[in-house]
Design a protein around this motif. Structure first.
Motif, PDB file in Angstrom:
ATOM      1  N   GLY A   1     126.883  35.287  73.768  1.00  0.00           N
ATOM      2  CA  GLY A   1     126.400  36.456  74.481  1.00  0.00           C
ATOM      3  C   GLY A   1     127.119  36.562  75.821  1.00  0.00           C
ATOM      4  O   GLY A   1     127.840  35.641  76.220  1.00  0.00           O
ATOM      5  N   SER A   2     126.913  37.671  76.537  1.00  0.00           N
ATOM      6  CA  SER A   2     127.582  37.820  77.841  1.00  0.00           C
ATOM      7  C   SER A   2     127.084  36.784  78.839  1.00  0.00           C
ATOM      8  O   SER A   2     127.800  36.440  79.775  1.00  0.00           O
ATOM      9  N   ALA A   3     125.865  36.271  78.650  1.00  0.00           N
ATOM     10  CA  ALA A   3     125.340  35.208  79.521  1.00  0.00           C
ATOM     11  C   ALA A   3     124.418  34.274  78.733  1.00  0.00           C
ATOM     12  O   ALA A   3     123.423  33.774  79.260  1.00  0.00           O
ATOM     13  N   SER A   4     124.755  34.040  77.468  1.00  0.00           N
ATOM     14  CA  SER A   4     123.906  33.188  76.632  1.00  0.00           C
ATOM     15  C   SER A   4     124.700  32.734  75.412  1.00  0.00           C
ATOM     16  O   SER A   4     125.759  33.299  75.122  1.00  0.00           O
ATOM     17  N   ASN A   5     124.181  31.745  74.701  1.00  0.00           N
ATOM     18  CA  ASN A   5     124.732  31.394  73.385  1.00  0.00           C
ATOM     19  C   ASN A   5     123.870  32.048  72.312  1.00  0.00           C
ATOM     20  O   ASN A   5     122.707  32.364  72.555  1.00  0.00           O
ATOM     21  N   ILE A   6     124.480  32.254  71.145  1.00  0.00           N
ATOM     22  CA  ILE A   6     123.796  32.997  70.083  1.00  0.00           C
ATOM     23  C   ILE A   6     123.689  32.143  68.815  1.00  0.00           C
ATOM     24  O   ILE A   6     124.660  31.489  68.407  1.00  0.00           O
ATOM     25  N   PHE A   7     122.518  32.159  68.211  1.00  0.00           N
ATOM     26  CA  PHE A   7     122.258  31.516  66.915  1.00  0.00           C
ATOM     27  C   PHE A   7     121.859  32.593  65.915  1.00  0.00           C
ATOM     28  O   PHE A   7     121.268  33.602  66.298  1.00  0.00           O
TER      29      PHE A   7
ATOM     30  N   LEU B   1     119.885  27.803  59.850  1.00  0.00           N
ATOM     31  CA  LEU B   1     120.198  28.114  61.247  1.00  0.00           C
ATOM     32  C   LEU B   1     121.699  27.885  61.453  1.00  0.00           C
ATOM     33  O   LEU B   1     122.204  26.790  61.182  1.00  0.00           O
ATOM     34  N   LEU B   2     122.401  28.915  61.908  1.00  0.00           N
ATOM     35  CA  LEU B   2     123.845  28.819  62.106  1.00  0.00           C
ATOM     36  C   LEU B   2     124.180  28.925  63.584  1.00  0.00           C
ATOM     37  O   LEU B   2     123.617  29.761  64.304  1.00  0.00           O
ATOM     38  N   ALA B   3     125.131  28.084  64.018  1.00  0.00           N
ATOM     39  CA  ALA B   3     125.608  28.144  65.404  1.00  0.00           C
ATOM     40  C   ALA B   3     127.131  28.117  65.382  1.00  0.00           C
ATOM     41  O   ALA B   3     127.726  27.330  64.634  1.00  0.00           O
ATOM     42  N   PRO B   4     127.785  28.951  66.191  1.00  0.00           N
ATOM     43  CA  PRO B   4     129.249  28.884  66.235  1.00  0.00           C
ATOM     44  C   PRO B   4     129.701  27.560  66.858  1.00  0.00           C
ATOM     45  O   PRO B   4     129.017  27.035  67.735  1.00  0.00           O
ATOM     46  N   PRO B   5     130.817  26.997  66.390  1.00  0.00           N
ATOM     47  CA  PRO B   5     131.272  25.718  66.960  1.00  0.00           C
ATOM     48  C   PRO B   5     131.790  25.891  68.376  1.00  0.00           C
ATOM     49  O   PRO B   5     132.360  26.936  68.712  1.00  0.00           O
TER      50      PRO B   5
ATOM     51  N   TYR C   1     121.985  25.355  74.158  1.00  0.00           N
ATOM     52  CA  TYR C   1     122.560  25.330  72.796  1.00  0.00           C
ATOM     53  C   TYR C   1     122.463  23.903  72.245  1.00  0.00           C
ATOM     54  O   TYR C   1     122.009  23.682  71.126  1.00  0.00           O
ATOM     55  N   ASP C   2     122.884  22.898  73.063  1.00  0.00           N
ATOM     56  CA  ASP C   2     122.815  21.499  72.617  1.00  0.00           C
ATOM     57  C   ASP C   2     121.378  21.085  72.338  1.00  0.00           C
ATOM     58  O   ASP C   2     121.100  20.447  71.327  1.00  0.00           O
ATOM     59  N   VAL C   3     120.475  21.440  73.255  1.00  0.00           N
ATOM     60  CA  VAL C   3     119.064  21.058  73.064  1.00  0.00           C
ATOM     61  C   VAL C   3     118.546  21.672  71.755  1.00  0.00           C
ATOM     62  O   VAL C   3     117.877  21.009  70.960  1.00  0.00           O
ATOM     63  N   THR C   4     118.887  22.933  71.514  1.00  0.00           N
ATOM     64  CA  THR C   4     118.414  23.636  70.313  1.00  0.00           C
ATOM     65  C   THR C   4     118.912  22.929  69.047  1.00  0.00           C
ATOM     66  O   THR C   4     118.135  22.701  68.111  1.00  0.00           O
TER      67      THR C   4
ATOM     68  N   ILE D   1     117.160  22.981  58.652  1.00  0.00           N
ATOM     69  CA  ILE D   1     118.514  23.013  58.070  1.00  0.00           C
ATOM     70  C   ILE D   1     119.409  23.877  58.952  1.00  0.00           C
ATOM     71  O   ILE D   1     119.063  25.022  59.271  1.00  0.00           O
ATOM     72  N   HIS D   2     120.516  23.291  59.356  1.00  0.00           N
ATOM     73  CA  HIS D   2     121.408  24.024  60.260  1.00  0.00           C
ATOM     74  C   HIS D   2     122.861  23.678  59.966  1.00  0.00           C
ATOM     75  O   HIS D   2     123.158  22.633  59.373  1.00  0.00           O
ATOM     76  N   GLU D   3     123.732  24.566  60.395  1.00  0.00           N
ATOM     77  CA  GLU D   3     125.163  24.373  60.195  1.00  0.00           C
ATOM     78  C   GLU D   3     125.883  24.885  61.429  1.00  0.00           C
ATOM     79  O   GLU D   3     125.536  25.970  61.929  1.00  0.00           O
ATOM     80  N   VAL D   4     126.875  24.134  61.878  1.00  0.00           N
ATOM     81  CA  VAL D   4     127.706  24.592  62.987  1.00  0.00           C
ATOM     82  C   VAL D   4     129.020  25.030  62.368  1.00  0.00           C
ATOM     83  O   VAL D   4     129.773  24.200  61.851  1.00  0.00           O
TER      84      VAL D   4
END
Ligand code: PDD
Length: 285
Positions: free
Chosen positions: A176-182, A189-193, A204-207, A217-220
Motif C-alpha cells: 500500500g502507499s503506507a502499509s503492507n497488503i495481504f 493467506l497470501l503475502a508478497p515476498p 507484516y512480520d508479526v502477522t 495456512i499461508h504462502e509468501v
C-alpha cells in the motif's frame, strides 16, 4: 516534547535550518515505532530496519541501539499517553546546497504522537481502497523521507473517499502507499515476498509469525493483479493502523463486502499478542 540534535525541548521551540538536506533534497530516512503501555513494540526490529535504511543511503548511524533505546525511553517518559507513536528522523545534516555528500553531522529528530487504535466502526466495516500503478523508485525497502510518490498515490485514495491506495507493479501487488497488503485466496493467506520493491513491514512480520504459530495456512509468493481483484479478503498492516480489513476495492465489494474470517482471527491474535507485550514479554519488546 521532542528531541532534536542532543536536546529535549517543546515542539514549538524546535528549529531546523532551511539548508537541511532533508528540506532541500529529502535526503534522510525515518522510522515509526508504536508504543503500547509505554513500552516500544518490536524496537529491536525497528532499529534493525533503521540501520538497513541508513546503509541504503550511505549515512552513518549516529547512535548505537542502546543510545536509541534510551532516547526513545526518555521521549516516551516526557510525553502523555500510554500508547504513542514514536517517529525517528535522520537527515544528512545542514550544508550549502550541493548534491555531493557534505562532511557534517546528521540531523536527528524524534517526536511522539498519541497512538489511537482503529475505531470500532472501522474494525466492524473495514475500509475502502483503490489501486494504482506503482510508479515509485526501485528502493522501496529504504524507509526514505522522500515520500512524494507515496503522498501522491495516497491522495488518489483520499480523492476517492478511500483509506489506502494498493500498488501494482508489472502486474503484481507490491504494497500500500503506507502499509503492507495481504490477500486471502482459496482460504489461503497470501503475502508478497520482501524485495527492494516494498518496505519490509514490522507488522507484516508479526502477522506472518501469528499465522505460522496458529496454523493459519499461508504462502509468501508473488500475487498477480487478477488474484487481488478476485480475492476473498484483503487486509492492510502498519504500525499505526495494526491490521485492518479492506472491504471495498475500486468501488466494488471484496468478498461479502464485510471483514472476513481470516481478518477477524488475525486481528484477535494481534490484540492478544499486544497484550502479552504490554505485560512485558521480552520477545515482543
Ligand atoms: N508506514 N509500506 C509502506 C510504504 C509504509 O509507509 C509502511 C508504514 C508500511 C508498514 O510498515 P510497518 O508495519 O513497519 O509500520 C509498509 C508508516 C507507519 C508511516 O509512514 O507512517
Amino acid at each position: 516534547m521532542i528531541y532534536l540534535n542532543g536536546q529535549f525541548m517543546p515542539l514549538d521551540q524546535a528549529c531546523v535550518s532551511v539548508l537541511d538536506r532533508g528540506f532541500i533534497f529529502g535526503d534522510g530516512v525515518y522510522e515509526v515505532i508504536p508504543v503500547y503501555s509505554r513500552r516500544p513494540f518490536r524496537v529491536v526490529e525497528h532499529l534493525h530496519r533503521l540501520q538497513h535504511s541508513l546503509d541504503g543511503i550511505r549515512l552513518k548511524n549516529p547512535h548505537t541501539n542502546n543510545e536509541w533505546r534510551q532516547l526513545i525511553a526518555q521521549l516516551i517518559e516526557q510525553n502523555p499517553g500510554e500508547d504513542q507513536s514514536v517517529y525517528l528522523h535522520i537527515t544528512r545534516g545542514v550544508a550549502k546546497r550541493d548534491h555531493a555528500f557534505p562532511d557534517v553531522p546528521p540531523t536527528v529528530f524524534i517526536m511522539s504522537s498519541p497512538l489511537l487504535p482503529p475505531s470500532a466502526e472501522l474494525l466492524e466495516n473495514g475500509v475502502k481502497a483503490v489501486t494504482a500503478n506503482d510508479n515509485r523508485w526501485v528502493r522501496c525497502d529504504i524507509k526514505s523521507i522522500s515520500l512524494l510518490p507515496n503522498v501522491l498515490l495516497r491522495q488518489l485514495a483520499t480523492d476517492a473517499e478511500a483509506s489506502e491506495t494498493i500498488l501494482i507493479r508489472d502486474g503484481y501487488l507490491t504494497e500500500g502507499s503506507a502499509s503492507n497488503i495481504f490477500v486471502v485466496k482459496n482460504q489461503v493467506l497470501l503475502a508478497p515476498p520482501k524485495s527492494h520493491l516494498m518496505l519490509p513491514g514490522i507488522t507484516y512480520d508479526v502477522t506472518l509469525e501469528l499465522a505460522a504459530s496458529n496454523s493459519i495456512i499461508h504462502e509468501v509468493r508473488e500475487i498477480a493483479e487478477d488474484e487481488l481483484f478476485g480475492a476473498e479478503e484483503i487486509m492492510l498492516t502498519s504500525s499505526t493502523r495494526e491490521i485492518m480489513a479492506i472491504t471495498h476495492l475500486n468501488g466494488k465489494a471484496v468478498g461479502s463486502g464485510n471483514p472476513g474470517p481470516k481478518f477477524r482471527q488475525l486481528h484477535q491474535l494481534y490484540q492478544q499478542y499486544k497484550a502479552t507485550h504490554m505485560r512485558g514479554n521480552p520477545s515482543a519488546q
